[in-house]
Write a protein that holds these residues in place. Structure first.
Motif, PDB file in Angstrom:
ATOM      1  N   GLN A  30       6.388   1.874  -2.832  1.00  0.00           N
ATOM      2  CA  GLN A  30       5.995   3.192  -3.726  1.00  0.00           C
ATOM      3  C   GLN A  30       4.575   2.756  -2.964  1.00  0.00           C
ATOM      4  OE1 GLN A  30       8.249   4.556  -6.752  1.00  0.00           O
ATOM      5  NE2 GLN A  30       9.791   4.658  -5.601  1.00  0.00           N
ATOM      6  N   GLY A  31       3.477   1.783  -3.619  1.00  0.00           N
ATOM      7  CA  GLY A  31       2.065   2.049  -2.842  1.00  0.00           C
ATOM      8  C   GLY A  31       1.690   1.859  -4.139  1.00  0.00           C
ATOM      9  N   ALA A  32       1.714   0.390  -5.223  1.00  0.00           N
ATOM     10  CA  ALA A  32       1.047   0.130  -5.865  1.00  0.00           C
ATOM     11  C   ALA A  32       0.013  -0.146  -5.952  1.00  0.00           C
ATOM     12  CB  ALA A  32       2.515  -0.953  -6.827  1.00  0.00           C
ATOM     13  N   GLY A  33      -1.155  -0.063  -6.781  1.00  0.00           N
ATOM     14  CA  GLY A  33      -2.233  -0.365  -6.565  1.00  0.00           C
ATOM     15  C   GLY A  33      -2.970  -1.404  -6.742  1.00  0.00           C
ATOM     16  N   ALA A  34      -3.720  -1.709  -6.297  1.00  0.00           N
ATOM     17  CA  ALA A  34      -4.728  -3.600  -5.933  1.00  0.00           C
ATOM     18  C   ALA A  34      -4.558  -4.178  -7.541  1.00  0.00           C
ATOM     19  CB  ALA A  34      -5.995  -3.636  -5.204  1.00  0.00           C
ATOM     20  N   ARG A  35      -4.473  -3.706  -8.702  1.00  0.00           N
ATOM     21  CA  ARG A  35      -4.425  -4.036  -9.980  1.00  0.00           C
ATOM     22  C   ARG A  35      -2.764  -3.977  -9.847  1.00  0.00           C
ATOM     23  NH1 ARG A  35      -8.356  -0.555 -14.262  1.00  0.00           N
ATOM     24  NH2 ARG A  35      -7.183  -2.243 -15.476  1.00  0.00           N
ATOM     25  N   GLN A  36      -2.656  -3.296  -9.708  1.00  0.00           N
ATOM     26  CA  GLN A  36      -0.324  -3.612  -9.851  1.00  0.00           C
ATOM     27  C   GLN A  36      -0.197  -3.896  -9.127  1.00  0.00           C
ATOM     28  OE1 GLN A  36      -1.877  -0.162  -9.861  1.00  0.00           O
ATOM     29  NE2 GLN A  36      -2.853   0.147 -11.802  1.00  0.00           N
ATOM     30  N   LEU A  37      -0.122  -4.526  -8.188  1.00  0.00           N
ATOM     31  CA  LEU A  37       0.437  -5.515  -7.157  1.00  0.00           C
ATOM     32  C   LEU A  37       0.819  -6.728  -7.577  1.00  0.00           C
ATOM     33  CD1 LEU A  37      -0.110  -4.484  -3.785  1.00  0.00           C
ATOM     34  CD2 LEU A  37       1.788  -4.455  -4.408  1.00  0.00           C
TER      35      LEU A  37
END
Length: 514
Positions: A169-176
């Motif tokens: 669902q398009g997690a951000g660079a910090r979440q991935l």
């Protein structure tokens, strides 16, 4: 006086005819009479026991309290053991202790208290109870583990699914990176529960007809690359192995687990022997010795020259999470998986180990045999002490074995061939019997035993001091692996455990006919 003599003779006859060990003592604990069964149990001559304190038959801690127990009973009449019976420890002449059940009765003769003890050696019973308890413990742990692993799999399914949905669902660079780490940990958890399910016997095996030798060959290529040049791997594959029904992937995993366990036990270098053979368990002795159902099997043996395992470690070896490799981070699931895999494959796994000398595992896989395959005649109808063969008539075999259950089986095996037998539970006890003048024609000894004399040491002393005696050694290890770890290099005859009755007959006949 004549009447008293007759009564004494009758009492002696009763004591000598009794199968149970019986001891008569006075109120001071001095032995007045002891029958042959009691003398044999404690490894004394009857004459050595008469006039001695009962304390010689007890460990020091119990002996220190015994006199107080007797005087307390005489003064108060309180029954702590009289007429009740209890489990205690006995001590043999050589200092070894063993479990026994003691029942004591008392009476009076000429106004003086007299005590009669009836004793039962419980060594074999305790060993049987221990094996049963271990089996029940593994079953209970398996049931509990299977239930827990099943619940964790459900939890992990939800965790992994939600993490993947977050990732899509398009997690951000910090979440991935956080999601990736969480997924890897969850997958490690899934792998852990998968191994637990294997131990519990609930994994989804995919068995297929296979050639065990080919599977071993393929797996050993991977193992050799992983172990490195410091570890020598030798193979001894029998020709024309029977086919087995097995899950190839899980078999390779089991073999690799055993090989890596052996590497850890061997330290920086060592030798690993992998052997295969067709085995027919139609011999009641071998079926009892390794606790396996009669039938046709392919046996895979894995023997190493590592540190070996203590008795306590052997008892718990197949329990999940039990490990002796805490410093190297062992999970304690390798052998548990092997046990579960063998059980689910309708097979059996055996373990034989001695500290300082190595470990040997045996994996027994039922073979795919057609109905027309003949089963050799069973020896279950062998009678103990039949009419002796020419080579066994009048001959005496001294059986030396520290395992009470195996010693009893060995005695029965040899008696069934018409030999007379003597027994000893250590090399030291056997050597003392020979020094005391026991008439013996052949010493049949286990290779690894407690005490100052192992089987090789005993054999060397026999050869040097009693050159007319024959020696046959036996061991649960492959002969060429274990012989390199012991000081004696003389090539004595060696019979590999577990052995069939036919192998024993052949070896004894050959030795006495030579």
């Amino acid at each position: 006086m004549v009447k008293e003599t007759e009564d004494s003779a009758v009492l002696n006859a009763i004591l000598d005819a009794a199968v149970d060990a019986m001891i008569v003592s006075d109120h001071k604990g001095i032995i007045e009479r002891a029958n042959a069964a009691a003398a044999k149990m404690f490894q004394y001559e009857t004459s050595e026991m008469i006039g001695k304190s009962l304390n010689i038959l007890m460990p020091a801690a119990l002996a220190a309290q015994h006199d107080g127990f007797m005087s307390h009973h005489i003064k108060t009449g309180e029954k702590r053991i009289i007429g009740i019976g209890r489990d205690v420890e006995g001590q043999r002449k050589d200092g070894t202790t063993f479990p026994l059940h003691l029942s004591v009765g008392n009476s009076e003769i000429a106004g003086q208290p007299l005590f009669v003890g009836i004793l039962h050696d419980q060594t074999e019973q305790k060993a049987t109870e221990e094996i049963l308890a271990r089996s029940q413990r593994l079953d209970a742990i398996g049931q509990m583990t299977g239930g827990i692993a099943h619940d964790f799999n459900n939890l992990l399914t939800v965790i992994i699914g939600n993490l993947e949905l977050l990732e899509m669902q398009g997690a951000g660079a910090r979440q991935l990176p956080l999601i990736k780490d969480a997924l890897e940990s969850a997958e490690m958890g899934a792998d852990l529960t998968s191994r637990l399910m294997m131990f519990a016997g609930r994994s989804n095996l995919k068995p297929e007809e296979a050639d065990l030798q080919q599977l071993c060959t393929d797996t050993l290529e991977m193992i050799k690359m992983s172990l490195g040049a410091n570890y020598q791997i030798r193979t001894d594959f029998a020709a024309n192995l029977d086919r087995v029904l097995i899950d190839p992937t899980q078999f390779k995993s089991a073999l690799m687990n055993l090989a890596f366990n052996a590497r850890d036990a061997m330290g920086h270098s060592g030798e690993l022997l992998i052997s295969t053979s067709n085995v027919t368990i139609d011999d009641r002795y071998i079926a009892q010795e390794i606790d396996i159902e009669p039938g046709h099997y392919v046996r895979l043996s894995i023997s190493d020259t590592g540190d070996g395992m203590s008795a306590e470690a052997q008892k718990r070896a197949f329990e999940p999470f039990f490990t002796t490799k805490t410093e190297t981070g062992g999970t304690g699931l390798g052998l548990a998986m092997v046990h579960g895999f063998m059980r689910q494959s309708a097979g059996h796994v055996t373990l034989y180990s001695e500290l300082g000398l190595g470990t040997s595992f045996g994996l027994y896989f039922p073979t795919l045999t057609d109905d027309a395959k003949e089963t050799p005649a069973s020896d279950t109808d062998l009678q103990v002490n039949p009419k002796p063969e020419s080579y066994s008539e009048g001959k005496v075999v001294l059986v030396v074995e520290d395992n009470a259950k195996v010693r009893k089986l060995s005695l029965e095996r040899i008696q069934s061939l018409g030999f007379e037998t003597l027994e000893a539970d250590s090399g030291d006890a056997a050597y003392q019997l020979l020094l005391n003048g026991a008439r013996v024609d052949l010493v049949f000894s286990d290779l690894v035993m407690p005490g100052s004399l192992n089987g090789y040491d005993l054999a060397a002393k026999v050869e040097a001091e009693f050159p007319n005696l024959k020696v046959l050694l036996t061991s649960g290890y492959a002969g060429d692996v274990i012989s390199s770890r012991l000081p004696q290099s003389h090539p004595f005859e060696l019979l590999h455990k577990p052995y069939r009755q036919a192998e024993l007959v052949s070896r004894l006949k050959q030795m006495f006919s030579a």
